[in-house]
Design an enzyme around this catalytic site. Structure first.
Site, mmCIF file in Angstrom:
data_model
loop_
_atom_site.group_PDB
_atom_site.id
_atom_site.type_symbol
_atom_site.label_atom_id
_atom_site.label_comp_id
_atom_site.label_asym_id
_atom_site.label_seq_id
_atom_site.Cartn_x
_atom_site.Cartn_y
_atom_site.Cartn_z
ATOM 1 N N GLU A 176 -13.302 7.472 -0.091
ATOM 2 C CA GLU A 176 -11.765 7.708 0.220
ATOM 3 C C GLU A 176 -11.231 8.977 -0.269
ATOM 4 O O GLU A 176 -10.990 9.368 -1.410
ATOM 5 C CB GLU A 176 -11.107 6.632 -0.590
ATOM 6 C CG GLU A 176 -9.488 6.613 -0.431
ATOM 7 C CD GLU A 176 -8.807 5.542 -1.403
ATOM 8 O OE1 GLU A 176 -9.216 4.780 -1.939
ATOM 9 O OE2 GLU A 176 -7.599 5.452 -0.982
ATOM 10 N N LYS A 218 -12.779 5.553 4.191
ATOM 11 C CA LYS A 218 -11.156 5.047 4.010
ATOM 12 C C LYS A 218 -10.341 6.159 3.931
ATOM 13 O O LYS A 218 -10.266 7.025 2.971
ATOM 14 C CB LYS A 218 -11.354 4.263 2.560
ATOM 15 C CG LYS A 218 -10.126 3.800 2.185
ATOM 16 C CD LYS A 218 -9.776 2.817 1.078
ATOM 17 C CE LYS A 218 -8.567 2.460 0.648
ATOM 18 N NZ LYS A 218 -8.356 1.339 -0.245
ATOM 19 N N GLY A 262 1.508 4.456 1.303
ATOM 20 C CA GLY A 262 3.036 4.503 1.107
ATOM 21 C C GLY A 262 3.697 4.420 2.159
ATOM 22 O O GLY A 262 4.984 4.286 2.260
HETATM 23 P P1 13P Z 1 -2.649 2.253 -0.506
HETATM 24 O O1 13P Z 1 -2.782 1.277 0.817
HETATM 25 O O2 13P Z 1 -1.279 1.381 -1.227
HETATM 26 O O3 13P Z 1 -2.389 3.467 -0.176
HETATM 27 O O4 13P Z 1 -3.786 1.786 -1.608
HETATM 28 C C1 13P Z 1 -5.104 2.042 -0.818
HETATM 29 C C2 13P Z 1 -5.935 2.156 -2.010
HETATM 30 O O5 13P Z 1 -6.952 1.962 -2.299
HETATM 31 C C3 13P Z 1 -5.625 3.415 -2.842
HETATM 32 O O6 13P Z 1 -6.448 4.185 -3.539
#
Ligand code: 13P
Length: 360
Positions: A176, A218, A262
């Site tokens: 991510e 991600k 967000g």
């Molecule tokens: P959000 O969809 O709220 O951005 O959260 C995803 C996530 O895993 C953030 O690390």
């Protein structure tokens, strides 16, 4: 090359389902509770996570849930382990394994994600408990001179080391790298930064021998900054996001499951839908599944409804199910804003204050 990892990664993106991120750290979860006056206790966090994972019918839309260290060994109020509940309905358990961010030395406005020390042992424990995948988040803010080459290189290296350790432990890494939505930047600036970051991440992943077929990416969607005066239609977000991904994400990666970052739920859903639908302005079929791994964009309306009251659990679960269903439709290009009219009447629209709060 491990066929198991590949099969597990394929499983996470199968059937137009997606991931539910419920891996907020204690501090982040408390901050979100604080906004609704929910007591910031371990028991309330457990109760909220129980509400989410016991949502009836959740597995129709959700393939995996990302948990947090505090949560992974918790139990529902009837004594059943969370991991048993998830396994019982066929939802894979994942775990956030980074330990958060600290300022990057020499670059005080930027962050480096920590958590590599002892990670091999922690992964072994999580795998024994029943987790089949993991997550590590790196963050990049767009500002004057950022993201810097140093932060991109350091975070890419950490993501690649984490991903290699995961695969060594037989777990699928969810990688991510998040270019934050905070700021006034344009969609073009976001596209440029996202491309730079992803290019660097894939160079590092390949350097560390990460099996691309056995991982999930991600990323953020390519969007204008939340405070940019130049907001754009879902079609433009879809075009910019897919154009950026096509330049840098190898076709061997089975799935790109976006974070919501967000964005209010219906907006994130509409943008995902635009990426997956066909038509003159639409990007068309891609080599990887384009799906969701949302936290706030699924949880936030439900959290407002629940507010810490067990009497509201049913309505909160309906709200979770509604957003999950809309996102599964979006993965197939079948979402229509009219679907929002069939939501539970208790779902609250976002106020300006809530929108600001979503970004926190
Ligand atoms: P959000 O969809 O709220 O951005 O959260 C995803 C996530 O895993 C953030 O690390």
């Amino acid at each position: 090359m491990s066929g198991d990892l590949e099969a597990m990664a394929q499983n996470l993106v199968a059937g137009a389902k997606g991931l539910l991120a419920i891996d907020e750290s204690i501090g982040t979860c408390n901050r979100r509770f604080g906004r609704f006056g929910i007591p910031q206790t371990s028991e309330m966090r457990r109760s909220w996570r129980e509400t989410l994972i016991t949502t009836p019918g959740l597995s129709e839309f959700i393939s995996g849930a990302i948990l947090f260290d505090e949560t992974i060994e918790q139990k529902a109020s009837n004594g059943t382990r969370f991991l048993e509940i998830l396994a019982g309905v066929g939802i894979a358990a994942g775990i956030k394994v980074d330990t958060g961010t600290v300022p990057l030395a020499g670059h005080p406005d930027e962050k480096i994600t920590e958590g590599l020390d002892g990670l091999r042992q922690r992964l072994e424990r999580y795998s024994m408990l029943g987790a089949s995948f993991a997550k590590w988040r790196a963050v990049f803010a767009i500002d004057h001179g950022t993201p810097s080459a140093a932060s991109v290189a350091a975070n890419s290296n950490a993501l690649a080391r984490y991903a290699a350790l995961c695969q060594e432990a037989g777990m699928v890494p969810v990688v991510e790298p998040e270019v934050l939505m905070r700021g006034t930047h344009s969609i073009q600036e976001c596209e440029e930064a996202t491309e730079t970051v992803l290019r660097s991440v894939f160079v590092a992943l390949q350097l560390h021998g990460v099996q691309l077929e056995g991982m999930i990416l991600k990323p953020n969607m390519v969007v204008p900054g939340a405070d940019s005066p130049n907001q754009v239609a879902a079609e433009l977000v879809a075009q910019a996001t897919v154009r950026c991904l096509r330049r840098v994400v190898p076709a061997a990666v089975p799935g790109v499951l976006f974070l919501s970052g967000g964005q209010p739920g219906p907006i994130a859903t509409a943008r995902l839908n635009a990426m997956n639908s066909t038509g003159p302005d639409r990007p068309g079929p891609q080599p990887w599944a384009l799906g969701f791994s949302f936290g706030r964009a699924i949880q936030q309306p439900a959290l407002a409804i629940w507010g810490g009251a067990s009497s509201e659990r049913g309505d909160a679960q309906l709200s979770v199910l509604h957003r999950a269903r809309c996102n599964t439709a979006a993965r197939q290009g079948l979402y229509e804003p009219a679907m929002e009219n069939h939501q539970t009447p208790a779902i609250h629209p976002y106020s300006a204050a809530e929108r600001t709060a979503l970004l926190a």
